[in-house]
Design an enzyme around this catalytic site. Structure first.
Site, PDB file in Angstrom:
ATOM      1  N   HIS A  12       8.115   1.290   0.551  1.00 35.44           N
ATOM      2  CA  HIS A  12       9.298   1.948   0.356  1.00 35.44           C
ATOM      3  C   HIS A  12       9.511   2.915   1.739  1.00 35.44           C
ATOM      4  CE1 HIS A  12       6.836   5.400  -0.213  1.00 35.44           C
ATOM      5  NE2 HIS A  12       6.047   4.750  -1.169  1.00 35.44           N
ATOM      6  N   GLU A  85       2.205   1.983  -7.556  1.00 40.11           N
ATOM      7  CA  GLU A  85       1.161   2.450  -6.526  1.00 40.11           C
ATOM      8  C   GLU A  85      -0.005   2.564  -7.464  1.00 40.11           C
ATOM      9  OE1 GLU A  85      -0.500   2.237  -4.177  1.00 40.11           O
ATOM     10  OE2 GLU A  85       0.300   3.622  -2.785  1.00 40.11           O
TER      11      GLU A  85
END
Length: 212
Positions: A12, A85
């Site tokens: 990202h 994550e």
């Protein structure tokens, strides 16, 4: 014969916590304006690979990054929390300096490649066990020569790469980190997945030589 599929694992864009060197983990942090611009630029490049599918973590920093690629390709994004994550418990929200000061032994053991529940959270192998199968199932749906883009997070991408490449978990740290909005590319070979590009910000070039 291989099906010549490729998997692009794309990190990202930039967040405020990235700039502060603050451990994000599964905390849901938005992109900065620069992060959106990074995603937009990278999306224009990745569109040149003519991806067939996009899957993404469901956290907002990955959703926003994936949306930029969806906008230029017309593809829909499939969001999956398994691509989030690493959950790192008490480490989340702390800066790098705070972690090394408060959890020095735990941090050192993790850097040595030992299995560590950072902050009481997930093991890296547990992250790989939830994320890698999602990537593999999505890749199986690709046509021959197809491209899958996976929008995820630095730690999750590293563990997924390690699992798909068949590396021992203790060696996963050898795969260096990804810069914001950079990516790694796996290509299919007769012996499984092969790392073609790592921490790239440009499109892959053909390998011309004896190791193609």
């Amino acid at each position: 014969m291989t099906r010549d599929r490729r998997i692009v694992l794309w990190r990202h864009g930039q967040t405020a916590w990235n700039l502060e060197r603050r451990f994000q983990g599964s905390t849901d942090i938005a992109l900065t304006e620069d992060g959106v611009a990074q995603a937009r630029r990278a999306a224009r490049l990745l569109a040149g690979l003519r991806p067939d599918a996009i899957i993404s973590s469901d956290l907002q920093r990955t959703r926003a990054t994936a949306a930029e690629l969806a906008a230029v390709t017309g593809l829909e994004v499939t969001h999956d929390e398994a691509l989030r994550e690493t959950y790192a418990g008490a480490w989340q929200g702390l800066t790098h300096d705070e972690i090394t000061e408060r959890y020095a032994e735990q941090y050192a053991a993790w850097k040595r490649g030992e299995p560590v529940r950072r902050g009481g959270g997930e093991l890296e192998t547990e992250v790989a066990e939830r994320a890698a199968p999602v990537v593999e199932r999505s890749a199986e749906k690709l046509p021959d020569g197809g491209v899958l883009v996976v929008v995820s997070h630095g730690g999750t991408i590293r563990t997924t790469l390690g699992r798909l490449l068949g590396l021992h978990p203790g060696t996963w740290e050898a795969l260096g980190g990804l810069s914001n909005c950079c990516w790694s590319v796996l290509g299919e070979s007769l012996r499984g997945w092969r790392l073609l590009e790592h921490n790239a910000g440009t499109l892959p070039e053909p390998v011309l030589g004896d190791d193609d």
